[in-house]
Design an enzyme around this catalytic site. Structure first.
Site, short mmCIF file in Angstrom:
data_model
loop_
_atom_site.label_atom_id
_atom_site.label_comp_id
_atom_site.label_asym_id
_atom_site.label_seq_id
_atom_site.Cartn_x
_atom_site.Cartn_y
_atom_site.Cartn_z
N ASP A 1 2.92 62.70 -22.74
CA ASP A 1 1.91 61.86 -23.16
C ASP A 1 0.49 62.30 -22.72
O ASP A 1 0.36 62.98 -21.58
CB ASP A 1 2.17 60.25 -22.71
CG ASP A 1 1.21 59.43 -23.05
OD1 ASP A 1 0.72 59.60 -24.24
OD2 ASP A 1 0.72 58.52 -22.33
N ASP B 1 -3.06 59.99 -23.15
CA ASP B 1 -3.82 58.83 -22.34
C ASP B 1 -2.96 58.38 -21.22
O ASP B 1 -2.10 57.93 -21.13
CB ASP B 1 -4.40 57.95 -23.34
CG ASP B 1 -5.21 58.41 -24.33
OD1 ASP B 1 -5.81 57.52 -25.15
OD2 ASP B 1 -5.10 59.68 -24.74
N GLU C 1 -8.05 56.03 -21.18
CA GLU C 1 -7.68 56.01 -22.74
C GLU C 1 -8.83 56.10 -23.43
O GLU C 1 -9.85 55.65 -23.53
CB GLU C 1 -7.30 54.19 -22.94
CG GLU C 1 -5.92 53.80 -22.21
CD GLU C 1 -4.58 54.44 -22.59
OE1 GLU C 1 -4.61 54.62 -23.80
OE2 GLU C 1 -3.86 54.69 -21.68
N ARG D 1 -7.36 48.42 -33.62
CA ARG D 1 -8.33 49.07 -32.60
C ARG D 1 -9.17 49.83 -33.15
O ARG D 1 -10.44 49.92 -33.10
CB ARG D 1 -7.60 49.64 -31.42
CG ARG D 1 -7.00 48.51 -30.30
CD ARG D 1 -6.18 49.34 -29.24
NE ARG D 1 -4.85 49.77 -29.95
CZ ARG D 1 -4.26 50.55 -29.32
NH1 ARG D 1 -4.64 51.17 -27.96
NH2 ARG D 1 -3.06 51.21 -29.68
N SER E 1 0.53 62.13 -28.69
CA SER E 1 -0.36 61.43 -28.29
C SER E 1 -0.56 60.26 -29.44
O SER E 1 -0.44 60.75 -30.51
CB SER E 1 -1.75 61.87 -28.02
OG SER E 1 -2.74 60.85 -27.41
N GLY E 2 -0.63 58.86 -29.00
CA GLY E 2 -0.95 57.87 -29.93
C GLY E 2 -2.45 57.93 -29.96
O GLY E 2 -3.10 57.06 -30.84
N LYS F 1 6.87 59.74 -31.54
CA LYS F 1 6.84 60.47 -30.39
C LYS F 1 8.32 61.09 -30.30
O LYS F 1 8.26 62.19 -29.69
CB LYS F 1 6.35 59.73 -29.13
CG LYS F 1 4.95 59.32 -29.16
CD LYS F 1 4.52 58.92 -27.74
CE LYS F 1 3.05 58.70 -27.50
NZ LYS F 1 2.36 58.44 -26.48
N ASN G 1 5.27 52.77 -25.82
CA ASN G 1 5.34 53.72 -26.96
C ASN G 1 5.81 55.15 -26.78
O ASN G 1 6.23 55.84 -27.67
CB ASN G 1 4.02 53.73 -27.72
CG ASN G 1 3.11 54.64 -27.05
OD1 ASN G 1 2.88 54.28 -25.77
ND2 ASN G 1 2.05 55.48 -27.43
#
Length: 395
Positions: free
Chosen positions: A180, A182, A189, A225, A268-269, A313, A339
């Site tokens: 991941d 962040d 983040e 967001r 990554s998200g 992911k 996540n």
């Protein structure tokens, strides 16, 4: 009658001790059953288990080894036993303990749990004392699932991290790390840094925190967001990119594993506008993330294409493994949020890094110190090996 002899030499370490002992033993009709050696602050402990036939062989070995020990100014001990060959060891596990500091009480607690499971500690060695103290115990005779659960409870109460893995080639065969970004590879983040430029930090941070705890659907929370960023000038992305700080130890982790021919991936998200530059900077092999839509130099408040969420992911992990030619069972996944759960559970080894409680409970193991290079200890690499490799690169 066949007898077993356990020979132990203890004293100041120096070159040639091991070769001297075995050269002496070579003069007798012996079979080597087991060998263990450890050096602690310059003091060597060398144990050799051999089998011999008849009392005459035993007497001769005793005299010969005592002469070597006297010449080397070392302490010598020989104990004998009956029976045929040494029994084959039961399936072994590596138990890695990380502490900052690592206290005697912590070691006692871990050892007590191992004993309560009917397991035996065959060997203990130190992997490093920086950035945390790490020791590794090789144990036999325990079920990994039940022992892992018991040690997780013990570790939480003692303030240490404990990982349990099967010993053998399976551990050494891991060849792909998927991480991941962040709050794992980097500090903080990215979406919150962008939100700060848009004057929406409080709203975005609140949604992010709930999503990472698993209280909100990730895809829906991301759209919500990103919508708050609508109208933000694209220059804010450059400003955020310049402000990003890697997690402590990140470069050491990536550099060391790449040197050892691991493949490295990030998923990554967050956003490709950030992850692509990270991958280029660190020499990362594969990367997958969401892409912010930009029109006329401003963010539209939307993302382009499918969202990389929890399932995405895990799918990326499998895709990277296929591209690298590595079975999924030989992958390592590292993450901190809800996540990341599917990815952590799909990998051969899933590591929760400074993670939310729901993630720590579901992952194979957890690291709760702010040093990403401590992951190297979980892979069986010592600090001395890392520093030696760095020295070779500088030479």
């Amino acid at each position: 009658m066949e007898r077993t002899l356990l020979i132990t030499l203890t004293g100041r370490d120096r070159p040639g001790v091991t070769s001297r002992l075995f050269a002496t033993l070579a003069a007798f009709p012996l079979e080597v059953s087991d060998v263990e050696q450890v050096v602690i602050r310059g003091r060597l402990i060398l144990g050799v288990l051999v089998s011999a036939v008849g009392d005459e062989s035993v007497d001769g070995v005793l005299e010969a080894v005592k002469a070597v020990a006297d010449d080397l100014e070392m302490d010598f001990e020989l104990s004998t036993g009956g029976g045929r060959k040494a029994k084959r060891r039961r399936a072994q596990l590596h138990v890695t303990v990380l502490g900052s500091p690592l206290t005697p009480a912590a070691v006692s607690g871990v050892a007590g749990r191992i004993a309560a499971h009917g397991a035996n500690i065959d060997r203990i060695e130190r992997l490093g004392s920086y950035p945390v103290t790490a020791i590794e115990l090789l144990i036999s005779g325990a079920d990994p699932t039940s022992l892992r659960a018991a040690l997780a409870v013990e570790a939480a109460g003692l303030g240490v991290d404990v990982a349990v893995q099967r010993a053998g080639l399976h551990r050494k065969a891991k060849r792909l790390i998927v991480m991941d970004v962040d709050s794992t590879l980097i500090q903080g983040e990215v979406i919150e840094l962008l939100a700060e430029h848009a004057g929406q930090l409080d709203k975005v941070a609140e949604i992010t925190e709930a999503a990472m705890r698993g209280e909100l659907d990730f895809a829906g929370s991301l759209r919500e967001r990103v919508a708050l960023l609508a109208g933000l000038d694209v220059a804010a992305i450059d400003a955020v990119r310049d402000k990003i700080e890697l997690a402590a130890g990140a470069r050491t982790l990536v550099r060391t594993l790449k040197r050892l021919d691991y493949k490295f991936a990030i998923v990554s998200g967050g956003f490709t506008q950030i992850t692509d530059s990270l991958a280029a900077d660190l020499g990362i092999d594969y990367a997958s993330a969401n892409t912010l839509e930009i029109v006329d130099g401003r963010l539209t408040g939307r993302v382009v294409g499918p969202i990389i969420d929890r399932a995405g992911k895990a799918a990326a992990l499998r895709e990277f493994a296929a591209r690298a030619g590595v079975p999924v069972a030989q992958t390592v996944a590292i993450g901190d949020g809800a996540n990341d759960l599917d990815m952590l559970q799909a990998a051969g080894l899933g590591i929760a890094y400074n993670a939310k409680p729901v993630v720590r409970q579901a992952a194979h193991t957890a690291v709760n110190v702010p040093y990403l290079d401590t992951i190297l200890f979980l892979l069986g690499l010592s600090r001395d090996e890392v520093e030696a490799a760095d020295a070779e690169d500088r030479a």
